[in-house]
Design an enzyme around this catalytic site. Structure first.
Site, PDB file in Angstrom:
ATOM      1  N   LYS A   1      -3.447 -31.574  -6.639  1.00  0.00           N
ATOM      2  CA  LYS A   1      -2.873 -32.800  -6.080  1.00  0.00           C
ATOM      3  C   LYS A   1      -1.473 -32.542  -5.546  1.00  0.00           C
ATOM      4  O   LYS A   1      -1.094 -33.010  -4.460  1.00  0.00           O
ATOM      5  CB  LYS A   1      -2.819 -33.871  -7.169  1.00  0.00           C
ATOM      6  CG  LYS A   1      -2.776 -35.276  -6.636  1.00  0.00           C
ATOM      7  CD  LYS A   1      -4.167 -35.739  -6.277  1.00  0.00           C
ATOM      8  CE  LYS A   1      -4.188 -37.182  -5.889  1.00  0.00           C
ATOM      9  NZ  LYS A   1      -5.547 -37.708  -5.766  1.00  0.00           N
TER      10      LYS A   1
ATOM     11  N   TYR B   1      25.210 -22.973  -8.368  1.00  0.00           N
ATOM     12  CA  TYR B   1      25.351 -23.220  -9.803  1.00  0.00           C
ATOM     13  C   TYR B   1      26.833 -23.315 -10.130  1.00  0.00           C
ATOM     14  O   TYR B   1      27.575 -24.027  -9.472  1.00  0.00           O
ATOM     15  CB  TYR B   1      24.607 -22.142 -10.609  1.00  0.00           C
ATOM     16  CG  TYR B   1      24.340 -22.569 -12.022  1.00  0.00           C
ATOM     17  CD1 TYR B   1      23.725 -23.784 -12.294  1.00  0.00           C
ATOM     18  CD2 TYR B   1      24.730 -21.773 -13.093  1.00  0.00           C
ATOM     19  CE1 TYR B   1      23.490 -24.202 -13.590  1.00  0.00           C
ATOM     20  CE2 TYR B   1      24.502 -22.182 -14.396  1.00  0.00           C
ATOM     21  CZ  TYR B   1      23.888 -23.397 -14.636  1.00  0.00           C
ATOM     22  OH  TYR B   1      23.662 -23.813 -15.922  1.00  0.00           O
TER      23      TYR B   1
ATOM     24  N   ASP C   1      -6.221 -39.885 -12.780  1.00  0.00           N
ATOM     25  CA  ASP C   1      -7.290 -39.557 -13.726  1.00  0.00           C
ATOM     26  C   ASP C   1      -7.030 -40.093 -15.132  1.00  0.00           C
ATOM     27  O   ASP C   1      -7.238 -39.405 -16.132  1.00  0.00           O
ATOM     28  CB  ASP C   1      -7.508 -38.042 -13.768  1.00  0.00           C
ATOM     29  CG  ASP C   1      -8.058 -37.501 -12.456  1.00  0.00           C
ATOM     30  OD1 ASP C   1      -8.451 -38.315 -11.609  1.00  0.00           O
ATOM     31  OD2 ASP C   1      -8.076 -36.265 -12.270  1.00  0.00           O
TER      32      ASP C   1
END
Length: 371
Positions: A74, A19, A117
């Site tokens: 998925k 960071y 979908d």
């Protein structure tokens, strides 16, 4: 699901690299050359799994919140079988324009877009327009994943039954997302005698009720052979039945198919033709279920397809890449080919690497690779 770092973060020095202040150097490098995103971020290995929740599994329009478990699943499959990071994104809109604009705005965060979908016919326009606007792979798995695996299994079934693709007669029941994509990939593979049916029978241009998508489909399929009529009439003498529609095909209609027929009844959880019935008339039978042999499972395709596309830094997923994926899957069966084994298992460790390699090579051959 969880997100984890690929490097340890245990002390002050590592924190300053991951960071501030170290990260600023990377930001400046990317600002000067956006292509550095490919080297210094996770973008080239991450896919957005995007849905609006309108066509989830066999559940239908259950909304974006209820669709999240499927999108998470998925993403897990992407990681497990392709080494690809997936991020589920469930959109609270069913408006075509809003979906397209939202995905376009999200695109800089991803190396690819997996549409999931989304109900037909909107899914066709959404995918086509995103392909036009984005220079990363866009893939509607309900269409193309099913089509790739179906073609792979069919290539082996034709080989087993001694059929030539050029003279094989195919009937597809279901003119939605999967049916359209299957028809197109079969045409690409050299199968030209195809009749696609919906609730009103064969989709042909003589019908006055066709949507633009079905009209284009008719011109590619039944119009070429002049086929019309009902599903039962289309099945009379047909070599292959591919079901992606639901419902039930009467046994007397199945009995009218050609000897040594091929039946892929892929509706879940209830196949259009139960395997017990199908085996009375067909030599090769496949379903979408895991408790019968020859499961047509999209997980055989999409992880490797995106892995290969990412490896080649492809700008798109072409028809050639899809056919290459299907052929790679079919070839894995090899000399073990038999009636109850025309497609490999998702747990075959060769699947992902074989599909990825074939897709990457096809991307380079088709001129869409950047690496």
């Amino acid at each position: 699901m969880q997100t984890v770092s690929t490097v340890p973060l245990t002390g002050k020095e590592e924190l300053s690299l991951a960071y501030t202040p170290g990260v600023a150097l990377v930001c400046e490098a990317i600002a000067a050359d956006p292509g550095m995103t490919q080297h210094y971020t996770w973008v080239p290995n991450v896919v957005a799994v995007v849905t609006d929740g309108t066509a989830v599994l066999g559940l239908g329009d259950i909304g974006p919140s209820a669709a999240m478990p499927v999108m998470e699943g998925k993403a897990v499959l992407f990681k497990q079988f392709g080494g690809v990071d997936g991020v589920p994104i469930c959109l609270d809109t069913t408006d075509t324009e809003e979906i397209i604009e939202t995905v376009v705005r999200l695109a800089p965060s991803f190396g690819g877009i997996n549409l999931e979908d989304i109900s037909a016919p909107r899914c066709f326009e959404i995918e086509d327009r995103l392909k036009e606007r984005l220079d990363i792979p866009v893939f509607h798995d309900d269409q193309h994943g099913t089509a790739v695996v179906s073609l792979a299994a069919l290539e082996n079934a034709l080989k087993l039954t001694g059929r030539d693709p050029g003279t094989t007669r195919v009937v597809i029941s279901g003119a939605g997302a999967a049916g359209v994509a299957i028809a197109k990939i079969l045409l690409e593979a050299g199968i030209s005698d195809i009749a696609v049916t919906d609730r009103k029978g064969v989709v042909h241009s003589g019908r006055a009720d066709l949507t633009p998508v079905k009209k284009a489909l008719a011109e590619l399929t039944a119009d070429r052979t002049g086929r019309t009529g009902t599903l039962a009439e289309a099945l009379d003498g047909a070599d292959v039945y591919l079901g992606v529609s639901g419902g039930t095909v009467p046994e007397e209609d199945v009995a009218r198919m050609a000897p040594d027929a091929i039946i892929f009844a892929m509706a879940n959880p209830t196949p259009e033709v139960h395997p017990e019935v199908a085996h009375r008339y067909a030599r090769v039978v496949a379903t979408g279920r895991s408790d019968f042999p020859n499961q047509i499972n999209n997980v055989l395709a999409f992880p490797g397809i995106f892995r290969g596309a990412f490896d080649a830094r492809a700008t798109a997923i072409t028809e050639g890449m899809k056919v290459a994926a299907a052929t790679a899957l079919a070839d894995l069966v090899g000399d073990d080919l038999r009636e109850d084994y025309v497609i490999p298992s998702p747990f075959d460790p060769r699947v992902g690497p074989a599909v990825a390699a074939a897709v990457a090579a096809a991307a380079r051959a088709d001129g869409v690779a950047r690496a």
